[in-house]
Design an enzyme around this catalytic site. Sequence first.
Site, short mmCIF file in Angstrom:
data_model
loop_
_atom_site.label_atom_id
_atom_site.label_comp_id
_atom_site.label_asym_id
_atom_site.label_seq_id
_atom_site.Cartn_x
_atom_site.Cartn_y
_atom_site.Cartn_z
N GLY A 97 6.15 -4.57 -2.64
CA GLY A 97 5.68 -5.16 -3.89
C GLY A 97 4.21 -5.50 -3.87
O GLY A 97 3.75 -6.35 -4.64
N GLY A 138 2.22 -0.73 -4.61
CA GLY A 138 3.56 -0.67 -5.17
C GLY A 138 3.58 -1.08 -6.64
O GLY A 138 4.19 -0.40 -7.47
N LYS A 186 -6.91 15.86 0.23
CA LYS A 186 -7.07 14.45 -0.12
C LYS A 186 -7.38 13.60 1.11
O LYS A 186 -8.34 12.84 1.14
CB LYS A 186 -5.80 13.95 -0.81
CG LYS A 186 -5.93 12.53 -1.35
CD LYS A 186 -5.39 11.51 -0.39
CE LYS A 186 -5.64 10.09 -0.91
NZ LYS A 186 -5.07 9.06 -0.02
#
Length: 388
Positions: free
Chosen positions: A10, A14, A213
């Site tokens: 979280g 996220g 990337k």
Amino acid sequence: MAKKAIQFGGGNIGRGFVAEFLHEAGYEVVFVDVMDQTVNALQNADSYEVTEVSDEGEKTKTITNFRAINSKTHESDVIQEIATADVVTCAVGPNILKFIAPVIAKGIDARTMEKPVAVIACENAIGATDTLHGFIKQHTAEDRVETLYNRAQFANSAIDRIVPNQPPNAGLDVRIEKFYEWVVEKTPFGDVGHPDIPAIHWVDHLEPYIERKLFTVNTGHATTAYFGHIRGKRMIAEALADPEIKEMVHKVLGETASLITDKHEISDEEQKEYVDKIIQRISNPYLEDNVDRVGRAPLRKLSRKERFIGPAAQLAERGQKYDALMDAVEMALRFQNVPGDQESAELADILKEQSPESATSQLTGLEEKHPLYPAVLERVRKVQGVKV
């Protein structure tokens, strides 16, 4: 039936990257974390804001339709959520994948739904979903491994979005770069079809996107941070305003570009435009990105498949130039005892306590016979102050 996605982690990535686009795709997002403060904040909030920052200004989006579970105290609830989910994603850091795998394995094993759950690791690492997949198999009963793929499908991804330092007392709100790239391989989904997430660019072959990337954005970002740290710069934009640092970043990305264009079907012109765009992005003062934040976790960033040793090793194997990359490696080795970064303290201990040979092997995972090993050993000796 409503679509549901389980998001492990979280944190800012996220909430501000993965959940933003899952929310826009119509998924209910169930955050899973072990940090009491994060879980409690999410449980007590009806929404939070994601502010996209660019040189054109700011745009704020409101994220709703989410829940949160503490897997440390409510593992059985997490298992049940995975058993009925459409997608499982994570943004926890590559080193944490082995810790979230057991509960994901239990959740997958409990599934009775006809359609397999899509598992996508959103980490800054090559093959992160493969890594997570391997840990999940280890925690799946032998007699259930053969049918595992009836219950779950695993797809690697490449993510690209800068999350700078957040303002004090931001709470759940996230400031994030407007630009993003989320590329996921579609072949693992076969005839079943991949999840409907418009923000994802689905491709047949992911490696070119991952290496381009990682070896451009992440290599360039970290190079800027390590040179900036040594020169006492506080912000990434400030570091790139130094002509000598900017030149070093261009030299490093010139070497990684030679690998990318040689190995993948990417033209010199296309890669040059990509490099220029990346340097312009990370030079953006509106991101207010801190040098020490970008440089943190040097042990991971110096590891075998990461942003410095990964491309340098391939270049050495091909007999191509990697001198600038070694300059960046040296700066990374000097990123020691930085307040708030445990890995920088561990790096200092390794370089203080171990022989050059032992430190080189432990930090980079290179074998002594590898053509890159002598060049890295020379930089380790230099940083340790060992006379040759």
